[in-house]
Design an enzyme around this catalytic site. Structure first.
Site, short mmCIF file in Angstrom:
data_model
loop_
_atom_site.label_atom_id
_atom_site.label_comp_id
_atom_site.label_asym_id
_atom_site.label_seq_id
_atom_site.Cartn_x
_atom_site.Cartn_y
_atom_site.Cartn_z
N GLU A 1 -4.38 38.77 73.04
CA GLU A 1 -4.95 39.60 71.82
C GLU A 1 -5.62 38.78 70.78
O GLU A 1 -4.95 37.69 70.55
CB GLU A 1 -3.72 40.60 71.56
CG GLU A 1 -4.21 41.81 70.44
CD GLU A 1 -3.63 41.28 69.08
OE1 GLU A 1 -3.73 41.99 68.24
OE2 GLU A 1 -3.59 39.92 69.16
N ARG B 1 -6.95 49.67 63.64
CA ARG B 1 -6.78 48.36 63.81
C ARG B 1 -7.31 47.77 65.30
O ARG B 1 -6.85 47.98 66.08
CB ARG B 1 -5.22 48.15 64.15
CG ARG B 1 -4.93 46.53 63.99
CD ARG B 1 -3.28 46.66 64.38
NE ARG B 1 -2.89 45.20 64.23
CZ ARG B 1 -2.53 44.69 63.10
NH1 ARG B 1 -2.66 44.99 62.08
NH2 ARG B 1 -2.10 43.24 63.46
N ARG C 1 -8.51 45.89 67.91
CA ARG C 1 -8.48 44.73 68.55
C ARG C 1 -8.92 44.34 70.04
O ARG C 1 -8.97 45.34 70.62
CB ARG C 1 -6.75 44.20 68.48
CG ARG C 1 -6.11 44.02 67.05
CD ARG C 1 -6.69 42.90 66.65
NE ARG C 1 -6.05 42.80 65.26
CZ ARG C 1 -6.52 43.02 63.99
NH1 ARG C 1 -7.55 43.61 63.93
NH2 ARG C 1 -5.81 42.82 63.11
#
Length: 386
Positions: free
Chosen positions: A108, A152, A154
């Site tokens: 990630e 968020r 990612r």
């Protein structure tokens, strides 16, 4: 299956993999506070230096997982990429994979990794994976698209060893989860008084709120108001020395300053002391659109950032970060608590956090979102009938 957890932090990948028939045989992170929390929650001693891991001394395993350090690639960092030692730590993953040849790697990083250095970083990663026998599939994910009120974004890397790759893309399930905002909040009666804003922060927000209430409904506020540049003589004189972006902001501010000139004059004189106490107090980043009836700065989320006071829509929480930009929940005039941050990162209620709030905020800001990781891993395992 067995896995190793590199750059493990407080164990977001580990938490996700607990939902499958897996066992962690090694974890590594150089942050001593993370090592303590990992040990408390998973009863595993965390190795301090990934560079000292000898893959020949590790039993065989099936999975490498890790959120390799993102500071070298992040907007919040300096984007030094390969000139930053942290930008080279991806090579440690490859070094271990070369020897152990795990079936899968789940990694990630921040979304900007796709663009930084003109795309050289992602090109390098893809080349390294290809040369070392892995097919790569990328997923751009955010918790707010899966029923969790945190934006968020990612990038998740699913790396599949070529001999087991079946030639078909993995497909993520479409989420139909609705965001139930209150499910992520602590009960008011349980919130310690220390989380409520006070002092200079409260004063400066109340000052800006006073001005917000003066604007007409439907008023468009420039994305960033730099108020000092209109009231400090030296700054007004230095306009031609400013960078283009700053000149553009000031020019876009002029319309609203002139329209409410008398009000601004009274307001700035009244609040000058608090506004000038810190440079960022004179910068308002209004990211919530046109002024609405009964509008207030406290209708939204607020972050005190290096770039100024950022105001964002309260539909979901801003991205949790590892630096001191803890979101303020305007409606309750308080910072969100570490436990609320843990919920936003999908850690269970029984997950033990640090007793030091600042450490918890940093750790949770650095963590992967457990639910997003679980979604990626489950889709991969289903795809390969595991």
């Amino acid at each position: 299956m067995k896995f190793i957890d590199l750059f493990c932090g407080i164990g977001g990948f580990h938490q996700a993999l607990k939902n499958f028939n897996t066992k962690c045989i090694l974890a590594s992170d150089n942050d001593k506070n993370c090592q303590k929390i990992y040990k408390i929650n998973y009863n595993i001693d965390v190795q301090n230096d990934v560079k000292k891991i000898n893959p020949n001394n590790i039993e065989d395993f099936d999975i490498i997982c890790g959120g390799f350090p993102c500071q070298a690639f992040s907007n919040a960092g300096n984007k030094n990429t390969f000139s930053d030692e942290r930008g080279l730590l991806f090579d440690e993953i490859i070094r271990i994979a070369k020897v152990k040849n795990p079936k899968f790697m789940f990694l990630e990083n921040v979304k900007h990794i796709l663009k930084v250095d003109g795309g050289k970083v992602i090109k390098y990663i893809k080349e390294q994976l290809d040369e070392n026998n892995y097919i790569l599939q990328l997923f751009n994910m955010s918790p707010h698209k899966y029923g969790i009120p945190q934006q968020r974004e990612r990038i998740y890397f699913v790396c599949i060893r070529k001999d087991i790759y079946n030639g078909l893309d993995i497909e993520l399930p479409i989420s139909n989860k609705k965001i139930i905002f209150n499910n992520f909040l602590d009960k008011k009666k349980d919130i310690d008084k220390k989380y409520y804003i006070k002092g200079d922060i409260l004063k400066v927000l109340e000052a800006w709120d006073e001005m917000i209430k003066i604007f007409e409904v439907g008023e468009k506020i420039s994305p960033t108001i730099l108020i000092h540049e209109f009231y400090i003589n030296d700054r007004k004189k230095n306009f031609n020395t400013y960078s283009k972006w700053k000149q553009d902001y000031i020019n876009s501010n002029k319309k609203i300053i002139e329209k409410y000139k008398d009000k601004w004059d009274i307001w700035y004189k009244k609040h000058k002391d608090i506004l000038q106490k810190r440079e960022i107090y004179g910068k308002l980043e209004w990211q919530v659109g046109l002024i609405k009836p009964n509008d207030s700065i406290f209708n939204y989320f607020i972050q005190i950032r290096q770039s100024g006071i950022r105001v964002k829509k309260a539909e979901y929480f801003p991205t949790l970060v590892a630096i001191s930009q803890i979101p303020i929940y305007g409606k309750e005039k308080r910072y969100i608590t570490p436990r609320e941050c843990a919920r936003l990162q999908s850690f269970p209620e029984d997950f033990i956090l640090s007793q030091n709030d600042n450490i918890s905020y940093k750790q949770l800001g650095n963590a992967v979102n457990v639910d997003n990781v679980k979604t990626v891993i489950k889709a991969t395992f289903n795809h390969y009938n595991i």
